[in-house]
Motif scaffolding. Structure first.
Motif: not given
Length: 323
Positions: A80-82, A84-85, A123, A125, A127, A208-209, A212
């Motif tokens: 989940p996006e929350r 990811k960093d 993992y 943010s 991508g 969802s990888s 960005k």
């Protein structure tokens, strides 16, 4: 005298006797998608027949595959996006989704072989498969994260780690990290020739990888190049890879053949999501016979020289043997 090759094709028994390439469930690694939650089984819209599983339902899926004779799996996490960093710190969390999934699979199915994915993009943010600074993918700094990730996977029970990132020097770095921590028995399957391909779309949807910003062309290979694949493979062999992978498979059969001819290591090929989705989409429209197209595609990969095939068709193939 006229040679008549058709003599050897007259009956099914004759054709089977002279068949040069054969497929079995022992050739396949089945990729699986892991998600958070409980009692979750969510089909991937662009990959008919393939789902994302929570850890509990994943055990049921693996049990059904083991019953069909499939004993090798490659889980991929949907994070989940929350979580990811920029530095993909969740990738080496010993209590994270991926580590827990690996432990649970090995607890329930100690006999199966798990090939785990070493890459930052699920993992990150950003991508990307490496740390991004000023629109540049940093190589050596990313190796530190990849080493921690591989170690966390080994500690969770991975049998073979499979770096898919295409950072220079990552095989040697991961091998040193694993050995220094007592994981000499954990193998490394290198994505030696991973191309910047258009065939990854459904996979990136499933996890969802997608990047960005920008693309992956500064680290994944140019589809126009073949000699470069030999360079990549030679480096990975020198750094300690136990097997080599070509990804994708069908558009790169020549690369599979080239590596097979030049290396005695096992050669793997990834029959990727886009290749799977094309067959499924055409079959759904009635344009092709899906099962025959599946078998022909898999045979072509094996015929080119692959010892191991990662394919979303693995379960379907195994089921076809039971008919």
């Amino acid at each position: 005298m006229i040679r008549r090759p058709r003599r050897n094709r007259q009956t099914e028994v004759l054709r089977n006797l002279v068949q040069e390439t054969t497929l079995s469930v022992n050739d396949f690694i089945f990729p699986l998608f892991v998600i958070e939650g409980q009692n979750q089984r969510v089909e991937v819209a662009s990959m008919p027949g393939i789902s994302r599983f929570s850890i509990d339902t994943l055990q049921e899926e693996i049990a059904s595959c083991v019953d069909l004779g499939i004993k090798a799996f490659a889980p991929f996490p949907s994070i989940p996006e929350r979580l990811k960093d920029k530095y993909a710190t969740e990738s080496h969390n010993p209590d994270g989704l991926y580590a827990n999934a690996i432990r649970e699979i090995k607890r329930n199915f100690p006999e199966v072989v798990l090939f785990t994915d070493v890459a930052m993009d699920p993992y990150s943010s950003d991508g990307h498969d490496g740390i991004v600074e000023n629109d540049e993918i940093l190589n050596d700094e990313s190796l530190e994260v990849l080493g921690k990730m591989a170690l966390a996977q080994a500690q969770a029970g991975a049998d073979v780690v499979a770096p898919s990132d295409m950072m220079d020097g990552r095989i040697g770095h991961i091998r040193r990290v694993l050995d220094e921590h007592g994981y000499q028995k954990v193998g490394i399957m290198s994505y030696a020739a991973k191309y910047a391909s258009a065939f990854y779309g459904p996979f990136r949807d499933a996890l969802s990888s997608a990047p960005k910003k920008g693309d992956k062309k500064t680290y994944q290979m140019d589809p126009a190049n073949s000699r470069e694949a030999l360079v990549e493979a030679e480096l990975d062999i020198a750094e300690g890879a136990d097997s080599l992978m070509v990804k994708p498979a069908l558009a790169y059969l020549d690369i599979i053949k080239a590596l097979r001819e030049r290396s005695n290591l096992p050669i793997a090929a990834y029959n990727v999501s886009g290749e799977y989705a094309m067959v499924k989409a055409a079959a759904e429209r009635g344009w092709i016979d899906g099962e025959k197209a599946m078998l022909e595609s898999l045979l072509s990969i094996k015929r080119a020289g692959a010892d191991i095939i990662l394919t979303y068709f693995a379960k379907e193939f195994a089921q076809s043997l039971k008919k």
